[in-house]
Each structure stands twice: as C-alpha cells, then as structure tokens.
Scaffold this active site. Structure first.
Site, mmCIF file in Angstrom:
data_model
loop_
_atom_site.group_PDB
_atom_site.id
_atom_site.type_symbol
_atom_site.label_atom_id
_atom_site.label_comp_id
_atom_site.label_asym_id
_atom_site.label_seq_id
_atom_site.Cartn_x
_atom_site.Cartn_y
_atom_site.Cartn_z
ATOM 1 N N TRP A 153 1.170 -1.493 -0.400
ATOM 2 C CA TRP A 153 0.408 -0.126 0.056
ATOM 3 C C TRP A 153 0.612 1.594 0.441
ATOM 4 O O TRP A 153 0.707 2.029 -0.751
ATOM 5 C CB TRP A 153 -1.095 0.205 0.962
ATOM 6 C CG TRP A 153 -0.191 0.032 2.420
ATOM 7 C CD1 TRP A 153 0.623 -0.261 3.534
ATOM 8 C CD2 TRP A 153 -0.628 1.889 3.401
ATOM 9 N NE1 TRP A 153 0.640 0.712 4.516
ATOM 10 C CE2 TRP A 153 -0.071 2.168 4.655
ATOM 11 C CE3 TRP A 153 -1.760 2.658 2.781
ATOM 12 C CZ2 TRP A 153 0.467 2.736 5.045
ATOM 13 C CZ3 TRP A 153 -1.041 3.418 3.463
ATOM 14 C CH2 TRP A 153 -0.703 4.115 4.790
ATOM 15 N N SER A 181 -11.562 12.842 -0.132
ATOM 16 C CA SER A 181 -11.166 13.034 1.765
ATOM 17 C C SER A 181 -10.922 14.974 2.039
ATOM 18 O O SER A 181 -11.480 15.888 2.636
ATOM 19 C CB SER A 181 -9.963 12.651 1.963
ATOM 20 O OG SER A 181 -10.101 10.779 2.164
ATOM 21 N N HIS A 264 2.458 9.011 7.700
ATOM 22 C CA HIS A 264 2.298 8.873 9.572
ATOM 23 C C HIS A 264 0.805 10.291 10.086
ATOM 24 O O HIS A 264 0.594 9.492 10.775
ATOM 25 C CB HIS A 264 3.635 9.485 10.383
ATOM 26 C CG HIS A 264 3.280 9.181 11.149
ATOM 27 N ND1 HIS A 264 3.176 8.511 11.902
ATOM 28 C CD2 HIS A 264 2.869 10.286 12.875
ATOM 29 C CE1 HIS A 264 3.707 8.248 13.366
ATOM 30 N NE2 HIS A 264 3.086 9.488 13.360
ATOM 31 N N TYR A 268 -2.069 9.008 12.485
ATOM 32 C CA TYR A 268 -2.913 9.835 13.464
ATOM 33 C C TYR A 268 -4.777 9.827 13.227
ATOM 34 O O TYR A 268 -5.644 10.543 13.809
ATOM 35 C CB TYR A 268 -2.535 10.853 13.623
ATOM 36 C CG TYR A 268 -1.465 10.239 14.958
ATOM 37 C CD1 TYR A 268 -2.019 9.938 16.108
ATOM 38 C CD2 TYR A 268 -0.051 10.309 14.363
ATOM 39 C CE1 TYR A 268 -0.416 9.075 16.640
ATOM 40 C CE2 TYR A 268 0.880 10.095 14.586
ATOM 41 C CZ TYR A 268 0.996 9.334 15.827
ATOM 42 O OH TYR A 268 1.521 8.668 16.928
ATOM 43 N N HIS A 313 10.540 7.917 10.630
ATOM 44 C CA HIS A 313 10.663 6.689 12.168
ATOM 45 C C HIS A 313 10.385 5.133 10.887
ATOM 46 O O HIS A 313 10.465 4.175 11.409
ATOM 47 C CB HIS A 313 9.940 6.808 12.787
ATOM 48 C CG HIS A 313 8.076 6.849 12.251
ATOM 49 N ND1 HIS A 313 7.913 7.505 13.534
ATOM 50 C CD2 HIS A 313 7.470 6.269 11.986
ATOM 51 C CE1 HIS A 313 7.036 7.381 13.339
ATOM 52 N NE2 HIS A 313 6.482 6.074 12.319
ATOM 53 N N ARG A 461 7.549 -9.703 7.410
ATOM 54 C CA ARG A 461 6.646 -9.071 5.694
ATOM 55 C C ARG A 461 6.063 -9.441 4.456
ATOM 56 O O ARG A 461 7.349 -9.586 4.018
ATOM 57 C CB ARG A 461 5.489 -7.695 6.630
ATOM 58 C CG ARG A 461 6.185 -6.870 5.873
ATOM 59 C CD ARG A 461 6.143 -4.728 7.153
ATOM 60 N NE ARG A 461 5.077 -4.904 6.089
ATOM 61 C CZ ARG A 461 4.215 -3.791 6.254
ATOM 62 N NH1 ARG A 461 5.744 -2.620 6.428
ATOM 63 N NH2 ARG A 461 3.525 -2.915 5.935
#
Ligand code: HEA
Ligand code: HEA
Ligand code: CUA
Ligand SMILES: [Cu+2]
Lengths: 543, 268, 288
Positions: A153, A181, A264, A268, A313, A461
């Site tokens: 993805w 969105s 990132h 959230y 990160h 993964r």
C-alpha cells in the site's frame, strides 16, 4: 423563493427540535440517496459503504491468512498474494476506516454542535459519491492484465512502476480518494467553526468534535501531498520525469519521504476520531465528566503537530544520515507523551466513577487496553537500533494491527453501538452485543498477538510462504483471523436487527444521563435537527 | 501436511514454553552490536511492562472497585493541574532514560570505519550478488534447489522435509570470524533489503545509491536471513546465508574461489 | 428576506454531485486506458471532462440563482468563504509536495550522488566523476545536454505581468466595493487579459526550451521539477484566468453587490494564491 427558507419556521429552543418537518422528509426511492444533501442520509451512506469495504478488505485478509496457515503455497500464486496484501491495506485504510469516521462525523457533528446540517451539503454529497467511483476503479484492477497493484500500500518505486495495466488506475483512484477526503475535511472544518450554536465556545465543544476538527486539518494538509507523490509516480512512469530515478538526479527514497509525510499523519487521522469516540463513551458509562477536557484538547493538538515531524521513522533502514535518524527517533518518542496524557485522563475519568459495562463501554475499554499495547510496540519501533531488527517484520504488522483493529475498528464499533439507538430509535440487542464484543476481543488477540513473536523471531512481512519454524504462530493467527471475521457477521446481524426496529424503543437520552446536545433530541433523531440553534445549557454540553 | 500442522499447534499449546526462546524473542545474535541491540530491545520492553503494570493496574482497579453494581456514587472531580503535570513529566523522564542508550547504540551502529574486508552486495529480482572488493571473487546467491522445488504451488513436497526451507542458498556469503566486514549495498532493479537477524543488520539496497553497513561476527556458524523489502513476486524467495568461518578456513576458501574464477577465465 | 437572515439555507437535493462523479469516472477511466495505449480512452476522457464542465456550470448556476434569490444569509456566505480558504490551503500543500521534491533533489539526492554525507561509495562506485551541481540532469545525463532557464528576460517579464495583474484585480475589487462598476469591468478585464498573456508567454518559453535549449520534461531532475512546478502553476493560472473571465461576464450581466460578492472574492483569493506560488517559483526555480 425556495421552499426551504419559508418552511423553516422558527422554534424556540432545544425542546422544539424534531417536531414534524414531514413536508421535508426524505425524498422517495433512490433519489434520496443519489441526490442527498441531508447529513444523516449522507452519514448513513458513508457507514454502509465503509462496512461493505470492511468485508471486502477483510476477505482479502482472509486470503492472506489462509495462505499463511501452513508453509508451502496452497491457494494463491505469490503475485496474487502481494496483490491481496496491497489491496487489503488500501481498501481497509481508505475504504473502511476513513469513510466510517466521516460517516460518524456527518451524523454526529451537526447534532453535537447544534447545527441544522453540514455547512456545505451539496459538496458533502459529492465527497461521498466520489468514493464508490474511486473504489470501483481500484477494485476493477483485480481483473486487469497483470493483476491488481502488488507493490504494497506504500507504493514504493521502482517496484510500483512494474505494475501492469492497473498502474494508472491505482494512481487515479488514489487521487479520487484524496479529493473525497479533502472535500469532506473542508466540510467538517467549516461546519465546526461556522455552524456552532452561539453559546458553544471552542473549549466547550465535545471531544469527538474536537478530535475531528484536528483530524480534518491533518487531512487537508496531507492528502494533497499524497496526491503530489502519486502524480510524480505517474509522470515518472509515463512522461519520462526522473523524480525517483538516481540516474536523472532523483532518488527512489524521495518518494518514501513524501509518502510518509502523508503516511504518518494518516495513521493519526485513523486514530484521533476514535480517541474522540472513546472520550464521549467513557464519561457516560463512568457517570463522571471527562477528566481534563482541556488538556485532552491540547494533547490531541500536540499529537497532530508532532505527527508532521516524525515521518522518517518508517525509513530507519534506508540509509539516512545519522543526525536524521536521531532526530526522527527523538521526535517519535515524544508522541508517547501527549498520547500518554490521553490514556491517563481516560483512566482518571473512570477513577471513582460508577461504571456499567454496556457494549459501547466494553469496546472502549478494550480500545484502552489494546491501543495502549499497540502504542508500546510503536514506541519500541521508534528506537532506531532495535527497529533495524523489527522493520518490515511481523512485529510491525502486529504493531499496526493493534492500533488499527482494536484501535480504530473498535472505536468505530463502540461509536455505532453508542449512537445506534439515537439513529434508529431502538435499542440494539445488548446480550448479542456483548457476545459480539467478547468474540471480537478474544479473536483479535489470537490473531495479532502471535505476530509479535513471529516478527521478533525473524519473519519478514509481505511474504506468501515462510520457513517452517514460523508455522505454529502463523496457524494460530490464521485461526484467530477466521474467528474474528466470522464474529463480524454477528455485528451485521445486530445492526440490521436494530435498524429494522426490533429492539425496545429508545428514549431521547438513551443512556443514563449522558452529556451532549445529541441526547436532547428525540430518538430516532428527526430528519432535520436544529433548524434553530439550541441553547447550550450547563447540563447539555461539556463544561 | 495439514495434519502435521495441527499436531504442532497442539504440541505448542501443551509444551509451548519448552520450545527454545528463539521462537518468541529477538535473537541475541553473534556480534557485539546485535547483543547490545537485543539488550536495548529488552530494556525498552521492560519499561513498557512497568508502565503497563501501573496504567493497566489503575484501570483494572477502577474497573473492579468503581462499578455501579457495587453501589458506589460517582465522584464529581473533572480536572487537576497537578495530575496533568505529573503525568506529563514522568513519561518525559522515562523517555529520556530510553533515548540515551538508544542514541549510544545507534552511533556505534553507524561507525563503519576501518573495515577488514569489504563486500559489495547487489540485490536483483530475485537473488543476491556478492563481490569481494579487491579480490577477484564474485558470485550470485540464489534460493537452494530443494526449497525452490518444494515452494512451487501444490508441489507435493512437504516443506517440513526440506532442511532450512526457504532459508537456504546455493552459495553462501563466506566471511572470517572476528573480522569487521563492511557491506556496501545497492540494487540492480527495485529496492531490496539485506537482513540477517543474528548479525543485527538490515539495510535497504536502493538502485543508484550505495549504503554502508558492517558487522563483526564473534562466533563461527551459519546465519540465515531474508530480503526484507517487498521486491515483487519472489520477494519471499531470496534468502541470505552468511557462513562465518575461522580466518584460516576463510583464506583457504578465498584461494579456491580465485582458482575457479581464474580457470573459468582461461577456459573462455 | 427576514427568513434568510435567520436560517441557514440547506438545499433539498441536488443531482450535480452525482453528475460530477460520473464525469470523474469517465475522466479517470478514459485517461487511464489512454495512458495504457488504448486510443478510444482519449475520447472517453474528453467526454468525462465535458460532463465535469457541464456539472460545474449547472452546480454554480444553481448556487448563483439561489444567491440572487436571497437565500443565503451571512452565515452561508461565511461557509463559502471558509470553504474556499481551506480549498486554497489544500492547493498550497499540493504545491508543497513538488517544492519538497525540488528541495530534496537540490539538498539531498544530488549532493549524495556527488558523494556527500554518507554516500561516499555511491559516488565512487556507481557515479564516478559526477559532481554536485545545479541545475543537473543527473549522473546518467538523462535527456542529454540542456541549457538552464535564466531568471531574466521572459520569466522576469512574466513576474511583472502577474504582479500587476494582482494590482489591477485589487483595484477592481475596491471599485466593486465602492460601486464604480465601470472601473470594475475595465480592471477585471485587464486582469484576465494579463493572465492570458502570462499563459501565452509561458507557452512561448516552453516552446523555446524544447526547441532551442533541449530542456524538456525528460531532462533529469531539473527538467522534471522545472516543468512540473511551472506546468502545474501554468494550469492554475489558466483556470484562474478562466474564472476571472466568467466573473467579468457576470459583472457585465449586473451581478454582485458592493457588500455581497463571494464569487468575486473567492476568485480574487485564488488569483493571489497563484501569484504567491509564482513568486516562490521565481525565487526557487528560476533564480536560486
Ligand atoms: C492508528 C494507527 C497508528 C497509530 C496510532 C500509531 C502510533 C504509533 N506508531 Fe505506528 N504504524 C502504523 C499505525 C499507527 N501507529 C502503521 C499502519 C504502520 C506501518 C505502515 C507500513 O509500513 O505499512 C506503523 C509503523 C510504525 C513505525 C515504523 C516501523 C517500521 O516499519 O520499522 C514506527 C516507528 O517508530 C511507529 C511508531 C509509532 C509510535 C511511536 C506511535 C505512538 O503514537 C504511540 C503512542 C502511544 C503509547 C506510547 C501508549 C500510551 C502511552 C502511555 C501509557 C504513556 C506512557 C508511555 C511511555 C512513557 C512509553 N509506527
Ligand atoms: C485499518 C486498517 C486495517 C484493518 C482493519 C486490517 C484488518 C486485518 N488485517 Fe491487515 N493490514 C493493514 C491494515 C488493516 N488490516 C495494512 C495497512 C497492512 C500493510 C499492507 C502492506 O504491507 O502493504 C496490512 C497487512 C496485513 C497482513 C500482512 C500481509 C503481508 O505482510 O503480506 C496481514 C496478515 O495477517 C493482515 C491481516 C489482517 C486481518 C486478519 C485483519 C482482520 O481484522 C480482518 C477481519 C476480517 C473480516 C472482517 C472478514 C469478514 C469477512 C468474511 C468472514 C468473509 C465474507 C466475505 C464477504 C461477504 C465478501 N493485514
Ligand atoms: Cu528482494 Cu524482497
Ligand atoms: Cu508513523
């Protein structure tokens, strides 16, 4: 002059809401949905769509889990497996979780702030109706030559450029999701800022409204960046640009930076509204006001701010210079502080309350425990030198499913149980609800907990087959996934039963003395709620 | 095969703890830094456990004690500046305590100076290429035959009968024990990642760039890993095997390799 | 209009959004199949575009007639304003992605390819002899030798054009507020004419770049960032100029009151936004 204006005669206050606006009931048949401008109708469409996507994405997860039940290839070819992984994530993230939260926002925000509807009703409709287009395009790639996108993805180049005919469809469906969105977020912001009833100051707003406001800012800031990133993929592929090509002076890793600058904050975006939901539910069932409302607001804002400076990160192994790694490690660790503030405040809300454990509360409690576990593994991932071992292993998969499934998904389910009686006017079947909760809570752990072990033991993964020492935990995870999947049929059953008014009639307040304007209107909430702004009395809003 | 799995699941449930702990935790590995990384991982993990103990403890306590069925009256308090300050400061302190050793380890991980030996590792879809710098030794390393046969869909070969299923290669990377081996990573096509858990190395191989990493294995042995960045169809089938041998054995190996290379060259 | 002052106008239903979605479907499927090499895709794309244009006219037409009917109160007006503001903000973020790519290339990837920071071996083993310079088409000399676009000459003229168009637009706005409609017409027309001149000159610049400077979209990272940034900007100028033209036509038809002219203002904001982006472009793409 339009009938809306003449007919919207004034009423005094909150008690007048909801009386017959029958002349303005919903349109008949399919036009009600196609041409909808009513926030409740649009909210319903979002929720139904999201549910459909959850099942489609879940089916893909079940393909993944079936293939991984034992070593060896049994069901799908490796490239099909990668397509499943990629599509599972895209469908779940953009099709299930985000639309579900937008649906909840549509239903609840106008009611919670005393607004007659969303601020820009027609655009609201368009935000929704872009989604079926986007996902038809995306899902149709499954049937194209070369198959669906299989590069993950995260769409990293150069791999994603090896996608077959599906490639431009992938790019444009992402564009459409972004468009939807962005419009949805604009609507939320404008509604919250411009449509609040006069007495509701910003700091009096319910937490769900607050977290959504912050989420909407995040959306407007990062969805266009994602659009830019995939546009560069498109031009690299078809028009010979060199953004991600070292020979031309670009860098494949540049894509990762731009993607995660979106990615990132995106995570959230998927959790903040759930924070809001939980902050509504816990006070109700603890019978105590939310502890530290204002610091919750500041914490959520800090999380949002920090989310813009931690993106790398996800890229600790790409060979960043040392200073970069140090900076992103420290910034990431910092996010634990405001998130901790939230967790502690929820705990303090329950502390010395008088708790009962109806289904929404149960889901919120599971959220509290399991999200925190996911947060801890997130913190471990933030430590660069250990992340070198965790990265791209099942430990990461375990981390993000803990924050996404018992985090976001449980948040959504808690919200549905909590507000369903308000939407339908009837109680859901509490006993079945609790059964659904326990099945979900147990199976979610059976599915995802073993993945921590797999990752630590070295299973990467995104692989369709694995070495035999990973067999045990994979089998357990697969059994859990199937159990979790089947349990969700119960959820559908409960919701359908409630929508078909098979439960007891719900009172306006539904629960015992809950706070918030939405509980001052009858259940089911009338088609048009606050044509006249209500007064925010001490009892009706958070203070 | 399915039966085998069911048996092993049952076996696991009965005697789970009897299995070696490599199965559920990060390996300590065989380099100084892998051990340090492991310790750091455990340290952060214990911090999380401690915090979990306190936070979950408080939650569970209130779940038990502050339930309506016990006839309690809800308290009225709704904020406390002192509490907010305390639970902001304490996590910050804990994080600082974690960040310092984390940064120290990281700095060591990035210090690739003065290597004894350098290998250029290139990722291909789907194999690795190793070139020993300064020596005339270079070769490809691909999935071992036994695994490659068994991995085909419905191959009829039970993976449990294959040694090191999917983790074995035809020609491993051979390095001397105790030497600081520098790995220069790049790729020929898409991004791959070179991951060997026991050496605590994972680094992306990015086409057009070279990234450095290094290890110094303190023990001889065979260490296995896999490509860790999705690189297409056969991403799951490009394992890495590193054979750490005594320095003399390494020299001998190197000499044979050079000979074969020279023979091949003269034969052409 | 007592009601309009108190009640927030919520339209009953609208078919335009769904029409828009159909348009998007055709557009996206068309362009995708076309890019995949199926020529009919082009026509599907055009039809989708056509549907979208119809949708915009229909939708805005509805809004305009509602506005003329006095259905919008101050609060509705405020919603529109905020909506436009945040839409423009999202556009800013879209451009940031490309500016980000430019900064990344100049400060990170190109120096790294030249061997800086932790990329000593990148340069030594893969791109021997490549030096960190700007502009560049990369160590692979992608697209062949090219000539850099100079900041003086045409780009400077274009800067002057856009800046003065902002001034003329502001004059038109003041004239509208003070009821000097003759001035509005004149200065608004000047504004969009300047806008179109800008687009025309930009097109000249592109032709020049392609034919005489061998500077193309395919000229490595410099060509990529240059054409993508200026290209998207040019597209926005074009859209803005069309919007201004439509506003001008509406002024000619007698629309807009001194105290109520949301569409005018929204277009003006958009134009200023396009202007600011250009300034950033001029500084970072042409000049520095
Ligand atoms: C809802 C989604 C969500 C949320 C909320 C989070 C939250 C966090 N995530 Fe997660 N993350 C993902 C979704 C999410 N993540 C996804 C999808 C990926 C993978 C993407 C991919 O590669 O496909 C990912 C990957 C990911 C990585 C990259 C791993 C890798 O690929 O190598 C990292 C690394 O730092 C990380 C860190 C964190 C941190 C520090 C938090 C923090 O916000 C957590 C903070 C919470 C707590 C810490 C718990 C509560 C706090 C207390 C009780 C206070 C006291 C605590 C302390 C002082 C420790 N995440
Ligand atoms: C919100 C996001 C979200 C959610 C809810 C989930 C839910 C689940 N995920 Fe997902 N997952 C991701 C986001 C999410 N995931 C992301 C971002 C990735 C990374 C992708 C990448 O690497 O690129 C990922 C990757 C990922 C992997 C790793 C794949 C790989 O690396 O190759 C796995 C493996 O087990 C997995 C499993 C599951 C399971 C079992 C669930 C379960 O919770 C699902 C529950 C199941 C159901 C709800 C099924 C219900 C349906 C039926 C019972 C069948 C009936 C069908 C019909 C009627 C049509 N996920
Ligand atoms: Cu190579 Cu994955
Ligand atoms: Cu992250």
């Amino acid at each position: 002059m339009g009938s809306a204006v003449t007919d919207a005669h004034g009423h005094g206050q909150a008690q007048a809401i909801g009386h017959g606006h029958d002349e303005h009931g919903p349109a008949k048949g399919v036009r009600r949905w196609l041409y909808a401008t009513n926030h409740k109708d649009i909210g319903t469409m979002y929720l139904v769509f999201s549910c459909l996507m959850f099942f489609i994405g879940g089916s893909m997860a079940l393909v993944i889990r079936s293939e991984l039940f034992t070593p060896g290839l049994q069901f799908v070819a490796p490239n099909v497996f990668n397509q499943m992984t990629t599509m599972h994530a895209l469908v779940m993230v953009f099709g299930a979780v985000m639309p579900a939260f937008v649906g909840l926002a549509n239903w609840m925000i106008p009611m919670m702030i005393g607004a007659p509807d969303m601020a820009l009703p027609r655009m609201n409709n368009w935000s929704f109706w872009i989604l079926p287009v986007a996902f038809s395009i995306l899902l149709s790639t499954l049937f194209m030559p070369g198959g669906a996108p299989a590069g993950g993805w995260t769409m990293y180049p150069p791999l994603v450029l090896q996608t077959g005919d599906a490639f431009p469809f992938l790019i444009f469906s992402v564009h459409l999701m972004g468009l939807s969105s962005i419009m949805g977020a604009i609507n939320v912001i404008v509604t919250i800022i411009n449509m609040r009833t006069a007495e509701m100051s910003l700091l009096k707003m319910p937490m769900f409204v607050w977290t959504w406001l912050i989420t909407a800012y995040l959306l407007i800031a990062v969805m266009p960046v994602l659009a830019g990133a995939v546009t560069m993929l498109l031009t690299d592929q078809f028009f010979g640009t060199s953004f991600f090509l070292a020979a031309g002076g670009g860098d494949p890793v540049m894509f990762q930076h731009i993607f995660w600058f979106f990615g990132h904050p995106e995570v959230y975006i998927m959790i903040l509204p759930a924070f809001g939901v939980v902050s509504e539910i816990i006070p109700t069932f603890a019978r105590k006001p939310l502890f530290g409302h204002d610091s919750m607001v500041y914490a959520a804002s800090s999380i949002a701010f920090l989310s813009f400076i931690v993106w790398a990160h996800h890229m600790f192994t790409v060979g960043m210079p040392l200073t970069g790694q140090l900076f992103f490690m420290f910034a990431t660790m910092l996010i634990a502080v405001p998130t901790g503030v939230k967790v502690f405040n929820w705990t303090a809300t329950m502390w010395k309350g008088a708790m009962t454990f109806e289904t929404p509360m149960l889901f919120s409690l599971a959220f509290l425990f399991l999200f925190t576990i996911g947060g801890f593994s997130g913190l471990m991932l933030a430590v660069v030198s250990s992340d070198i071992q965790y990265h791209d292993s099942y430990f990461v998969v375990a981390h993000f499913h803990y924050v996404l499934v018992p985090g976001s998904i449980f948040g959504i389910m808690a919200a549905v149980y909590y507000w369903l009686p308000k939407w339908t006017g009837h109680m859901y079947n509490e006993r079945l609800g609790q059964v659904h909760f326990w099945l979900s809570a147990i199976f979610v752990n059976v599915t995802f907990f073993p993945m921590h072990f797999l990752g630590l033991a070295g299973m990467p993964r995104r692989i369709p087959d694995y070495s035999t020492q990973f067999t045990d935990f994979n089998s357990i995870a697969s059994i859990g996934a199937i159990g979790f999947g089947i349990s969700q049929f119960l959820f559908i059953y409960i919701v359908v039963q409630c929508v078909r008014k098979q439960g007891a009639k719900a009172s306006a307040a539904v629960w015992e003395n809950p706070k918030g304007l939405e509980w001052t209107v009858p259940s089911p909430a009338p088609y048009h709620t606050f044509n006249e702004p209500p007064h925010v009395t001490a009892g009706a809003a958070f203070s | 095969m399915i039966r085998r799995t069911c048996l092993s699941v049952a076996g696991f449930l009965v005697a789970g703890s009897a299995r070696a702990d490599w199965a559920i935790n990060m390996p300590r590995g065989v380099t100084e830094l892998s051990a340090e990384t492991h310790d750091l991982h455990m340290q952060v993990f214990y911090w999380c456990c401690a915090i979990a103990f306190v936070v979950f403890g408080a939650m569970i306590w209130s779940l038990i004690r502050h339930r309506k069925s016990r006839g309690v009256e809800p308290a009225k308090f709704s904020h406390s500046m002192t509490a907010e300050v305390i639970w902001t400061i304490i996590p910050i302190i804990i994080l600082l305590l974690m960040a310092v050793p984390a940064a120290e380890t990281l700095i060591k991980l990035e210090d690739g100076r003065k290597p004894d030996l350098t290998v250029v590792v290139t990722g291909y879809q789907w194999k690795w290429h190793y070139a020993y710098q300064g020596e005339d030794v270079a070769f490809y390393s691909t999935l071992a035959r036994a695994s490659a046969d068994a991995r085909r869909k419905n191959s009829g070969i039970d993976p449990f009968t294959v040694d090191n299923y999917l983790l074995d290669v035809d020609k491993p990377l051979v390095v001397p024990k105790g030497a600081k081996v520098r790995i220069l990573l790049t790729s020929n096509d898409v991004i791959h990642a070179w991951w060997v858990p026991d050496l605590a190395i994972k680094k992306d191989a990015v086409p057009g760039f070279i990234h450095e990493t290094f290890f110094r294995a303190a023990e001889a042995g065979v260490f296995r890993g896999q490509c860790a960045e999705l690189c297409g169809m056969d991403h799951g089938y490009m394992p890495i095997v590193v054979e750490v041998v005594e320095p003399e054995a390494y020299q001998a190996w190197l000499a044979t390799e050079k000979n074969t290379a020279a023979e091949l060259a003269s034969a052409n | 209009m007592a009601h309009a002052a108190n009640h927030y106008y919520v339209p009953h239903h609208s078919h335009w959004p769904v029409v828009g979605s159909v348009g998007l479907l055709l557009l996206m499927v068309g362009v995708s199949t076309w890019l995949n090499g199926a020529d009919p895709g082009f026509w599907v794309m055009l039809s989708g575009f056509g549907v979208l244009v119809c949708m915009l006219f229909g939708w805005f037409g509805n809004v305009i007639s509602e506005s003329i009917d006095g259905k919008f109160n101050q609060q509705v007006d405020m919603s529109f304003r905020m909506g436009m503001f945040w839409f423009i903000f999202s556009e800013v973020m879209f451009f940031s992605a490309f500016f980000g790519a430019l900064f990344y290339a100049r400060n990170m990837s190109v120096p790294w390819l030249g061997g800086s920071s932790n990329n000593f071996f990148t340069n030594l083993l893969l791109w021997t002899g490549f030096e960190n310079t700007w502009p560049t088409n990369g160590p692979g000399d992608v697209g062949g030798d090219f000539i850099k676009m100079e900041p003086f000459g045409l780009p400077l003229i274009n800067t002057a054009i856009l800046l003065s168009s902002s001034v003329t637009l502001t004059i038109a706005h003041h004239a509208l507020q003070t009821g000097h409609r003759g001035f509005v017409k004149l200065f608004l027309a000047t504004t969009f004419i300047l806008g179109f001149i800008f687009v025309f000159l930009q097109a000249q610049e592109y032709v020049h770049a392609y034919h005489e400077m061998n500077l193309k979209l395919t000229s490595g990272i410099y060509g990529s960032t240059f054409f993508m940034l200026t290209g998207f900007h040019g597209m926005h100028v074009t859209i803005g100029a069309i919007m201004l033209t439509i506003i001008w036509l509406r002024v000619m038809k007698g629309h807009f009151a001194p105290n109520s002219h949301f569409a005018f203002e929204a277009t003006a904001w958009y134009w200023h936004f396009v202007d600011v982006v250009w300034l950033a472009l001029y500084v970072f793409v042409y000049w520095m």
